[in-house]
Design an enzyme around this catalytic site. Structure first.
Site, PDB file in Angstrom:
ATOM      1  N   PRO A 101       0.763  -1.182  -0.009  1.00  0.00           N
ATOM      2  CG  PRO A 101      -0.897  -1.625   1.663  1.00  0.00           C
ATOM      3  CD  PRO A 101       0.525  -2.103   1.156  1.00  0.00           C
ATOM      4  CB  ALA A 104       0.037   2.522   4.018  1.00  0.00           C
ATOM      5  N   GLY A 105       2.791   3.796   5.442  1.00  0.00           N
ATOM      6  CA  GLY A 105       4.064   3.239   6.554  1.00  0.00           C
ATOM      7  C   GLY A 105       4.427   1.984   5.993  1.00  0.00           C
ATOM      8  N   GLY A 107       6.563   1.303   3.515  1.00  0.00           N
ATOM      9  CA  GLY A 107       8.049   1.347   2.758  1.00  0.00           C
ATOM     10  C   GLY A 107       7.780   1.344   1.132  1.00  0.00           C
ATOM     11  CB  SER A 108       4.861   1.721  -1.146  1.00  0.00           C
ATOM     12  OG  SER A 108       4.707   2.892  -1.006  1.00  0.00           O
ATOM     13  CB  ALA A 110      12.385   2.240   0.691  1.00  0.00           C
ATOM     14  CG  ASP A 152      11.163   3.315   5.170  1.00  0.00           C
ATOM     15  OD1 ASP A 152      10.889   3.109   6.586  1.00  0.00           O
ATOM     16  OD2 ASP A 152      10.170   3.622   4.550  1.00  0.00           O
TER      17      ASP A 152
END
Ligand code: PMV
Length: 322
Positions: A101, A104-105, A107-108, A110, A152
């Site tokens: 996601p 949303a925290g 790490g998408s 990275a 991340d």
């Protein structure tokens, strides 16, 4: 030239977000269930130097040079080319997909950078080491995050549970006892750079208060590390609850996060906290094998748009080059 594929996992911060930006330690683990994937294919009809980008999840179908210079995918590709000293790569198409996601925290950003850098450098015949990938992904993180701590790109590149302190050598975590985390997504996108920037402003107004909060978090993170590495899982939930309380006092929670945290605790979670930048995004709850289903359903009833269950266990992670 054969097509080259590489993937990278999502991640979740278990302890220490925000304080980690200010030099305190944090603990993060990969989430292998959700991944970014990059495929690089030669483009026989393209011209030398031409790279096409195809990222359907974010509606991109374009050539690299049409992207703004500070667009993260462009920055990641150019980071690799400049690291390898290649000005005119063979014509190719870079396809990027991800189940992680966005905002949303998890790490998408990275994970996309890491997968893309690995696939592209291998395609060009010079696969980059983890250290190089992590370093280059950190540069791209600055576009997403402003002043990222580096956690991340580190946890995602090495795909190992990490105890992370900014600027210090990588420390991975031993996991003698598996544990289960339920991730609940508020569905509110919350750009990390914004929350980190707001907290920076608050810190400038009252450094004593925030430094004391960061110190309190650091104590919890160290305790959590010892707890995890001793396999003493019974104590971990209370540490999560305490960490959440400090995050609330930093002002990075939100009503939506509070209701999910509350719902998870009422449904039997041993502990729960927001995870990542906060003010939206994700929370996490600690449970045992049996409790996850009940917590997931309580989280959904309380408004979570998505839940993910992940088991944190040693055998899932393979140490590659350090
Ligand atoms: O989990 P994310 O991607 O939202 O990152 C947040 C972690 C912070 O500590 C708030 C920022 C950072 O760079 O470490």
């Amino acid at each position: 030239m054969p097509a080259i594929t590489a993937t990278a996992p999502g991640k979740i911060i278990l302890f220490g977000e925000h304080a980690v930006v200010y030099g305190r330690p944090a603990i993060a683990v990969p989430v292998n269930e959700e991944r970014a994937r990059a495929i690089v294919m030669a483009d026989p009809r393209g011209q030398v130097g031409e790279i096409r980008i195809n990222a359907p999840d974010v509606g991109l179908e374009t050539s690299l040079e049409q992207l703004p210079e500070d667009q993260p995918i462009r920055a990641a590709v150019e980071g690799v080319l400049s690291e390898l000293g290649i000005a005119r790569p063979p014509a190719c198409t870079l396809r990027i997909t991800s189940t992680i996601p966005i905002s949303a925290g998890m790490g998408s950003g990275a994970a996309v950078s890491v997968a893309l850098m690995r696939a592209l450098s291998s395609f060009l015949g010079h696969p980059l080491s983890n250290a190089h990938v992590s370093e280059l992904a950190f540069e791209v993180e600055k576009i997403h995050h402003g002043t990222p701590s580096g956690i991340d790109n580190t946890v995602i590149t090495y795909a190992m549970p990490v105890y992370y302190v900014r600027g210090q050598p990588l420390e991975t975590l031993r996991l003698p006892e598996p544990f289960v985390i339920v991730i609940g997504d508020t569905g509110l996108p919350s750009p990390t750079a914004l929350v980190v920037g707001e907290l920076r402003g608050d810190w400038q107004m009252d450094q004593d208060k925030y430094e004391a909060l960061f110190d309190s978090v650091a104590v919890i993170v160290k305790d959590a590390r010892a707890t995890i590495e001793n396999g003493n899982m019974g104590a971990l939930g209370a540490l999560m609850n305490q960490n959440h309380e400090y995050l609330r006092q930093m002002g990075v929670s939100s009503p939506e996060l509070e209701s999910l945290v509350e719902a998870a605790r009422s449904a039997g979670a041993a502990g729960a906290k927001l995870s990542g930048g906060g003010k939206g995004g994700n929370m996490i709850a600690l449970t045992d094998d049996g409790g996850a289903v009940e917590i997931e359903s309580a989280l959904r009833d309380a408004g979570a748009v998505r839940t993910i269950v992940t088991t944190i266990e040693e055998s899932k992670y393979i140490q590659t080059d350090a």
